[in-house]
Write a protein that holds these residues in place. Structure first.
Motif, short mmCIF file in Angstrom:
data_model
loop_
_atom_site.label_atom_id
_atom_site.label_comp_id
_atom_site.label_asym_id
_atom_site.label_seq_id
_atom_site.Cartn_x
_atom_site.Cartn_y
_atom_site.Cartn_z
N GLY A 70 -17.21 15.90 33.61
CA GLY A 70 -16.87 16.04 32.20
C GLY A 70 -16.62 14.72 31.52
O GLY A 70 -17.23 13.70 31.84
N ARG A 71 -15.68 14.73 30.62
CA ARG A 71 -15.37 13.56 29.82
C ARG A 71 -14.42 12.67 30.61
O ARG A 71 -13.21 12.86 30.61
CB ARG A 71 -14.75 14.01 28.52
N GLU A 72 -14.99 11.72 31.29
CA GLU A 72 -14.22 10.77 32.09
C GLU A 72 -15.00 9.48 32.18
O GLU A 72 -16.18 9.43 31.83
CB GLU A 72 -13.99 11.34 33.50
N LYS A 73 -14.36 8.44 32.65
CA LYS A 73 -15.05 7.17 32.81
C LYS A 73 -15.91 7.24 34.07
O LYS A 73 -15.44 7.58 35.14
CB LYS A 73 -14.05 6.03 32.94
N HIS A 74 -17.19 6.95 33.90
CA HIS A 74 -18.12 7.00 35.02
C HIS A 74 -18.41 5.59 35.53
O HIS A 74 -18.75 4.72 34.74
CB HIS A 74 -19.41 7.70 34.59
N PRO A 75 -18.29 5.37 36.83
CA PRO A 75 -18.47 4.02 37.37
C PRO A 75 -19.93 3.59 37.51
O PRO A 75 -20.21 2.42 37.67
CB PRO A 75 -17.79 4.11 38.74
N THR A 76 -20.85 4.54 37.46
CA THR A 76 -22.25 4.23 37.70
C THR A 76 -23.08 4.65 36.50
O THR A 76 -22.83 5.69 35.90
CB THR A 76 -22.75 4.97 38.95
#
Length: 102
Positions: free
Chosen positions: A34-40
Motif C-alpha cells: 500500500g501507501r508506504e515508502k518503497h526501498p526499490t
C-alpha cells in the motif's frame, strides 16, 4: 520536565484495526503493498494508450468504487494478482497464455 501531553502519531491514528473477512479459497497469497515508502524502484515504459487506460482505471476506482489509490498501487496490485495466477496455474496462467500470443 515538560507538562505537554504525548499525542499519538498519524500512523497510530489511521492504522487498520481489523482485516476484511475474505474466504480462504478466494484470498490471494500475495498483496500489493500500500501507501508506504518503497526501498526499490523500477522504471517501466508504457505507451500513451496504456498510461491513459491506467489513469482511467484509477479514476474509475475512485469514482465508481470509492477507492482513492495512485497508479503505483494499481500496478503493484496487478503484479501481485498476475504472480499469484502464475504460481497457481503455471502453464495455464493468464500471463503464460498472453505472452505466448505475442
Amino acid at each position: 520536565m515538560t507538562r505537554r501531553p504525548t499525542l499519538p502519531g498519524a500512523s497510530e491514528l489511521f492504522r487498520r484495526t481489523a482485516s476484511p473477512a475474505v474466504p480462504e479459497d478466494v484470498a490471494p497469497t500475495r498483496r500489493g503493498t500500500g501507501r508506504e515508502k518503497h526501498p526499490t524502484k523500477i522504471t517501466v515504459y508504457v505507451s500513451d494508450e496504456e498510461l491513459l487506460a491506467l489513469e482511467h482505471a484509477r479514476l474509475d476506482l475512485r469514482a465508481g468504487h470509492g477507492l482513492a489509490v495512485d497508479r503505483g498501487r494499481v500496478v503493484r496490485e496487478a503484479v501481485a494478482i498476475v504472480l499469484d495466477d502464475l504460481e497457481a496455474l503455471g502453464e495455464d496462467s493468464l500471463l503464460v497464455r498472453r505472452l505466448r500470443e505475442r
